[in-house]
Design a protein around this motif. Structure first.
Motif: not given
Length: 263
Positions: A151-152, A155, A187, A190-196
C-alpha cells in the motif's frame, strides 16, 4: 446515462484490439454517447484515421495511448530487472498535449524499446503538459502494488503522478469480473478520498459488440501461436471487454457515481 469510453483498443493494438476504426463512431452513437478515446498499446498509428472517422460522423475524438512505463529508466534493458513494464493511459487535452504524446511514444520506440515500446517517469514528467493520465488497468503500476499488498508503494506512486499531472490525474476503476479487480478498486476509492485524486470509470474495450469476444479470442491465439483447443493458452477471463452503454456502466459503478460523471 452520459458516459464516455476513455480506454479503447482498435486494430492498431495488433492482434489484441478487435475494434475496427470505421465501425467505432457509429457504435458510439448507437450507445447514446458523443465522444470516445483511442488508447492503443504503445502506439499512435491509428490516431489520424480515428480522428477523421469520428469527425465525419459527428463524434468527438479523444486521442490517447496506453503506454508502457519501464520500472527504471527506459534505457535500462536488463531482462531480470526491466522485463515487467506497467500500463498507463494518456489522453490528449490540446495541441500541446498531442505534441507531448507524440514525443513520448516516439522516444518509447527509439530509446526505450525492450520487447515493447517503453517510456519512463523522467520522460513523462518532461512531457506532461496538455495530457490527462489515468492510472491504468490491473497491469498499471499502482494496481500491481496493491495486488502485492504494498500500500505504501501504491500511495507513493499516486502522489508522484498527482505531482506530475496535477488535476489531470485520475484513478482508473474497472469492473470486468477479473480476479483482484474488486480489491484494487476498493483500495483506489480509499486512496481517492485520502489523497484527493478523482476516480474515473473505464471499460477496457477490445471489441465493440459483446458477441465479438470470440473473434478477439482468435486474435489472441494468432498472437500467441496457440489454438482454441489449447487449455493453457492466454485468454481473457471474462467476456466483458466490449463497448458498454452508459446505463450499463452506471449500473456497474452505482456505488461511486462520480467515476461515471468524471468521464
Amino acid at each position: 446515462m452520459a458516459f464516455v469510453h476513455l480506454h479503447l483498443h482498435t486494430e492498431y493494438s495488433l492482434l489484441d484490439g478487435e475494434c475496427r476504426i470505421e465501425k467505432i463512431p457509429e457504435a458510439v452513437k448507437l450507445a447514446g454517447q458523443t465522444a470516445v478515446a483511442i488508447t492503443d498499446h504503445g502506439v499512435m498509428y491509428g490516431a489520424v484515421p480515428f480522428y477523421k472517422a469520428c469527425k465525419k460522423e459527428g463524434v468527438k475524438p479523444i486521442i490517447g495511448c496506453e503506454v508502457y512505463v519501464a520500472p527504471r529508466s527506459m534505457e535500462d534493458k536488463d531482462r531480470m530487472a526491466d522485463g515487467n513494464s506497467s500500463h498507463l493511459v494518456l489522453l490528449v487535452k490540446n495541441e500541446v498535449g498531442y505534441r507531448n504524446l507524440m514525443a513520448i511514444v516516439s522516444r518509447s520506440f527509439t530509446k526505450g524499446f525492450f520487447e515493447v515500446p517503453r517510456t519512463d517517469k523522467a520522460t513523462l514528467a518532461k512531457h506532461s503538459a496538455g495530457l490527462i493520465a489515468l492510472s491504468g488497468c490491473l497491469r498499471g503500476g499502482i494496481a500491481q502494488s496493491i495486488l502485492l499488498g504494498d500500500r505504501s508503494g501504491a500511495r507513493e506512486q499516486i502522489l508522484w503522478y498527482k505531482k506530475t499531472f496535477g488535476e489531470n490525474f485520475y484513478l482508473e476503476l474497472g469492473r470486468h469480473g477479473l480476479q483482484g479487480e474488486r480489491q484494487v478498486g476498493d483500495e483506489l476509492i480509499r486512496f481517492s478520498k485520502e489523497l484527493q485524486v478523482p476516480p474515473v470509470a473505464t471499460n477496457d474495450v477490445h471489441y465493440i459488440q459483446k458477441e465479438d469476444w470470440e473473434m478477439h479470442d482468435i486474435l489472441l491465439c494468432i498472437q500467441t501461436k496457440k489454438t482454441l483447443a489449447d487449455p493453457k493458452r492466454m485468454k481473457f477471463e471474462t467476456k466483458e471487454f466490449y463497448m458498454k452503454s452508459g446505463d450499463e456502466m452506471a449500473e456497474l459503478f452505482s456505488y461511486v457515481p462520480e467515476a461515471i460523471t468524471n468521464t
